[in-house]
Design a protein around this motif. Structure first.
Motif, mmCIF file in Angstrom:
data_model
loop_
_atom_site.group_PDB
_atom_site.id
_atom_site.type_symbol
_atom_site.label_atom_id
_atom_site.label_comp_id
_atom_site.label_asym_id
_atom_site.label_seq_id
_atom_site.Cartn_x
_atom_site.Cartn_y
_atom_site.Cartn_z
ATOM 1 N N VAL A 184 -18.051 9.258 9.095
ATOM 2 C CA VAL A 184 -17.543 8.444 9.208
ATOM 3 C C VAL A 184 -16.424 7.856 10.097
ATOM 4 O O VAL A 184 -16.877 7.345 10.995
ATOM 5 N N GLY A 185 -15.472 8.764 9.142
ATOM 6 C CA GLY A 185 -13.862 8.693 9.512
ATOM 7 C C GLY A 185 -13.798 9.112 11.039
ATOM 8 O O GLY A 185 -12.216 8.793 11.707
ATOM 9 N N LEU A 186 -14.866 10.116 11.473
ATOM 10 C CA LEU A 186 -14.008 10.930 13.283
ATOM 11 C C LEU A 186 -14.791 10.114 13.798
ATOM 12 O O LEU A 186 -15.049 11.092 14.995
ATOM 13 N N LEU A 187 -16.059 9.367 13.700
ATOM 14 C CA LEU A 187 -17.342 8.497 14.992
ATOM 15 C C LEU A 187 -16.645 8.327 16.334
ATOM 16 O O LEU A 187 -15.642 7.563 15.631
ATOM 17 N N PRO A 188 -16.746 8.150 17.194
ATOM 18 C CA PRO A 188 -16.933 7.592 18.041
ATOM 19 C C PRO A 188 -17.221 6.031 18.313
ATOM 20 O O PRO A 188 -18.464 6.278 17.247
ATOM 21 N N THR A 189 -17.239 4.939 18.813
ATOM 22 C CA THR A 189 -17.326 3.926 18.973
ATOM 23 C C THR A 189 -18.093 3.380 19.832
ATOM 24 O O THR A 189 -18.440 4.387 21.035
ATOM 25 N N TYR A 190 -18.588 2.242 19.696
ATOM 26 C CA TYR A 190 -19.503 1.959 20.949
ATOM 27 C C TYR A 190 -19.018 1.808 22.115
ATOM 28 O O TYR A 190 -19.620 2.193 23.201
ATOM 29 N N GLY A 191 -17.701 1.056 22.398
ATOM 30 C CA GLY A 191 -16.775 1.157 23.755
ATOM 31 C C GLY A 191 -17.572 2.412 24.270
ATOM 32 O O GLY A 191 -17.001 3.347 25.421
ATOM 33 N N GLN A 192 -17.477 3.555 23.312
ATOM 34 C CA GLN A 192 -16.858 5.576 23.946
ATOM 35 C C GLN A 192 -18.740 6.275 23.833
ATOM 36 O O GLN A 192 -19.023 6.045 25.350
ATOM 37 N N VAL A 193 -19.335 5.592 23.080
ATOM 38 C CA VAL A 193 -20.829 6.321 23.885
ATOM 39 C C VAL A 193 -21.649 5.569 23.199
ATOM 40 O O VAL A 193 -23.271 6.005 23.176
ATOM 41 N N GLY A 194 -21.790 4.399 23.026
ATOM 42 C CA GLY A 194 -22.667 3.828 23.673
ATOM 43 C C GLY A 194 -23.801 3.107 22.656
ATOM 44 O O GLY A 194 -22.885 3.301 21.483
ATOM 45 N N VAL A 195 -24.570 2.961 21.560
ATOM 46 C CA VAL A 195 -25.937 2.712 21.031
ATOM 47 C C VAL A 195 -25.805 4.171 20.137
ATOM 48 O O VAL A 195 -26.138 4.113 18.874
ATOM 49 N N LEU A 196 -25.190 5.096 20.643
ATOM 50 C CA LEU A 196 -25.854 5.971 19.833
ATOM 51 C C LEU A 196 -24.458 5.673 18.399
ATOM 52 O O LEU A 196 -24.669 7.367 17.321
ATOM 53 N N ALA A 197 -23.271 4.943 18.922
ATOM 54 C CA ALA A 197 -22.798 5.255 17.552
ATOM 55 C C ALA A 197 -22.965 4.551 16.291
ATOM 56 O O ALA A 197 -22.714 5.161 15.137
ATOM 57 N N PRO A 198 -23.100 3.162 16.395
ATOM 58 C CA PRO A 198 -24.325 2.670 15.717
ATOM 59 C C PRO A 198 -25.442 3.788 14.749
ATOM 60 O O PRO A 198 -25.757 3.324 13.636
ATOM 61 N N VAL A 199 -25.940 3.869 15.374
ATOM 62 C CA VAL A 199 -27.315 4.767 15.449
ATOM 63 C C VAL A 199 -26.726 6.118 14.094
ATOM 64 O O VAL A 199 -26.990 6.605 13.500
ATOM 65 N N LEU A 200 -25.292 6.874 14.492
ATOM 66 C CA LEU A 200 -24.915 8.127 13.691
ATOM 67 C C LEU A 200 -23.879 6.930 12.851
ATOM 68 O O LEU A 200 -24.332 7.432 11.429
ATOM 69 N N LEU A 201 -23.521 6.519 12.384
ATOM 70 C CA LEU A 201 -22.669 5.240 11.485
ATOM 71 C C LEU A 201 -24.351 5.253 10.623
ATOM 72 O O LEU A 201 -23.797 4.741 9.526
ATOM 73 N N VAL A 202 -25.364 4.648 11.130
ATOM 74 C CA VAL A 202 -26.078 4.051 10.233
ATOM 75 C C VAL A 202 -26.636 5.067 9.051
ATOM 76 O O VAL A 202 -27.075 5.706 7.972
ATOM 77 N N LEU A 203 -27.169 6.451 9.736
ATOM 78 C CA LEU A 203 -26.955 7.421 9.379
ATOM 79 C C LEU A 203 -26.395 8.021 8.755
ATOM 80 O O LEU A 203 -26.727 9.344 7.437
ATOM 81 N N LEU A 204 -25.028 8.060 8.886
ATOM 82 C CA LEU A 204 -24.605 8.404 8.029
ATOM 83 C C LEU A 204 -23.851 7.918 6.096
ATOM 84 O O LEU A 204 -23.693 7.822 5.154
ATOM 85 N N ARG A 205 -24.249 6.277 6.224
ATOM 86 C CA ARG A 205 -24.781 5.171 5.273
ATOM 87 C C ARG A 205 -26.346 6.013 4.421
ATOM 88 O O ARG A 205 -25.910 6.159 3.258
ATOM 89 N N LEU A 206 -27.041 6.344 5.336
ATOM 90 C CA LEU A 206 -28.110 6.879 4.637
ATOM 91 C C LEU A 206 -27.570 8.176 3.698
ATOM 92 O O LEU A 206 -28.022 7.862 2.802
ATOM 93 N N VAL A 207 -26.495 8.844 4.111
ATOM 94 C CA VAL A 207 -26.595 9.650 3.324
ATOM 95 C C VAL A 207 -25.465 9.793 2.405
ATOM 96 O O VAL A 207 -25.668 10.064 0.941
ATOM 97 N N GLN A 208 -24.895 8.893 2.681
ATOM 98 C CA GLN A 208 -23.793 8.562 1.796
ATOM 99 C C GLN A 208 -24.976 7.548 0.460
ATOM 100 O O GLN A 208 -24.659 7.694 -0.798
ATOM 101 N N GLY A 209 -25.690 6.555 0.806
ATOM 102 C CA GLY A 209 -26.856 6.212 -0.625
ATOM 103 C C GLY A 209 -27.856 7.043 -1.105
ATOM 104 O O GLY A 209 -27.506 6.821 -2.538
#
Length: 465
Positions: free
Chosen positions: A112-137
């Motif tokens: 999560v600390g290495l993820l690009p932001t929405y401003g950098q890669v668009g919608v891919l950023a929140p998608v990756l964030l959600v996937l990593l949060r799923l692994v956390q859970g």
């Protein structure tokens, strides 16, 4: 009197057994601290940073709800993690599942600390964030169930509540570290720097969790009760099916009791958004509000062992009932203080509500839930019931923001009322569940003695309590 307690440690298991009990408790404390640090920093960032970094929107309410929803997504994965990791723990041992859970948590949080932001890669950023949060859970679903099972199964019967409380003390210590990691960054970094890279530092520190988790958990011995059950061929091939067949009534009660976690959600997650989000207009600074859960958790860390020890003396049920009811009533005053921007009163009520009254329940539920299930599916039963309850509670921050959005004039009444209602449900579920503080864990291994069907004397004590 203690020598008469059923299940007390037999003669011949003296110093070595006591040392292993302490070692298991310390391992549970350290492991829970590290793993819940990883999980908690996400909640802080979801309220303070992620709306702007990953979910930019012209409507601040939409951005806030979307960010808090990603916080909840971690809880969606928890029932799946409970099924998978609970099964692993009941089939392959408590020690194995604890190492696996911590490794998954450390890697996903670091990412999560290495993820690009929405401003950098668009919608891919929140998608990756959600996937990593799923692994956390998924990962955290196996942590508390495995850790508290290991502690309870190593502990003498008359001190199970005390020893098991250390795993919960660790979760609060992890939350302290999470809040403490954000406080200096939010206070001293310029806002632009904090939004750009400062928020990443607490996530990157999770690299240490990966190493520490392996070194700590690999040194703890498997529990005698589990080894005995395995030697008898008692480890089931499908613990999930067995726990549903034998202990479904217990699962339902434990899920309802777990709704008491709404207290933490109201104080720490929604409270942060209500206090600091510009759209609500309260105007507390993020740096100021970060001190609130920190102060409450410091008090919690001090009190949890005392409440655990108290549950060994007077039983689990009284504490499981009184804690949620008291905290639920205080939620009205706490939210009113937040809405008025009264920092001193907000901190005082948060400490009393979350740091004291909620911890009465929190310090007790781990030993209580573990004692309600037999060894053959203890980790699965605990993990499934706890994490289904947490999943239900996890969506409440978004629900709160939806039913009491920025601009609402009745936030304390609406959100406080819902918090109290769920606390009442939790208390009623505890009231209808038998007392377990004197149950011998080995008695639960007999056929037909799973879950709610504990010993008849405990049913009598339940009615008396």
């Amino acid at each position: 009197m203690q020598a008469e307690v059923r299940g007390a440690r037999p003669p011949g298991q003296g110093a070595e057994a006591r040392a292993m009990s302490r070692k298991a408790a310390m391992s549970g404390w350290i492991g829970s601290t590290l793993e819940y640090y990883d999980f908690a920093i996400y909640g802080q960032a979801a309220a303070l940073v992620f709306p702007a970094v990953f979910f930019p929107s012209q409507d601040p309410t939409v951005a806030l709800i979307a960010s808090l929803a990603t916080y909840a997504v971690g809880y969606v994965a928890r029932p799946l993690g409970a099924f998978v990791l609970g099964t692993w723990g009941d089939r392959h041992g408590r020690k194995n599942v604890l190492v696996l859970a911590m490794m998954l948590m450390g890697v996903s949080t670091l990412a999560v600390g290495l993820l690009p932001t929405y401003g950098q890669v668009g919608v891919l950023a929140p998608v990756l964030l959600v996937l990593l949060r799923l692994v956390q859970g998924f990962a955290v679903a196996g942590e508390l169930g495995g850790a508290s099972a290991m502690i309870v199964e190593h502990a003498p019967a008359d001190r199970r509540g005390f020893y098991a409380s250390f795993s919960l003390q660790g979760t609060q210590a992890g939350s302290i570290l999470a809040a403490a990691s954000f406080i200096p960054l939010a206070a001293f970094l310029p806002e632009a720097a904090f939004q750009s890279w400062g928020w990443r530092i607490p996530f990157l520190l999770s690299a240490f969790v990966i190493l520490a988790g392996y070194l700590i958990r690999r040194r703890v011995a498997e529990t005698p009760v589990f080894l005995e059950e395995t030697a008898r061929g008692g480890a089931p091939k499908a613990p999930v099916l067995q726990v549903v067949r034998e202990s479904r009534g217990t699962i339902v009660r434990c899920v309802l009791m777990a709704l008491a976690n709404v207290v933490g959600t109201t104080v720490v997650v929604f409270g942060a958004a209500y206090a600091t989000n510009e759209a609500y207009g309260v105007g507390m600074s993020p740096a100021t509000y970060l001190w609130l859960p920190l102060a409450a958790n410091v008090v919690a860390v001090v009190l949890i062992p005392y409440f655990g020890k108290l549950s060994d003396r007077i039983g689990r049920r009284p504490l499981m009932i009184a804690g949620p009811l008291g905290a639920g009533v205080l939620s009205f005053g706490y939210l009113y203080a937040v809405g008025q921007g009264n920092v001193v009163l907000t901190i005082a009520l948060a400490i009393l509500m979350f740091g004291v009254l909620y911890q009465v329940w929190n310090a007790t539920f781990a030993s209580y839930f573990q004692e309600l299930f037999p060894t053959r599916h203890r980790v699965t039963g605990f993990a499934v019931s706890q994490n289904i309850g947490l999943m239900l509670v996890a969506f409440l921050p978004s629900v709160f923001a939806f039913i009491a959005p920025p601009g609402s004039a009745n936030v304390p009444l609406v959100i406080g009322g819902l918090t109290l209602l769920l606390c009442i449900v939790s208390a009623v579920a505890a009231w209808t569940t038998p007392e377990t503080s004197r149950v011998d864990l080995r008695d639960l291994e007999q056929p037909g003695r799973a879950g709610i069907a504990t010993a008849a004397p405990d049913r009598e004590r339940a009615g008396a309590a």
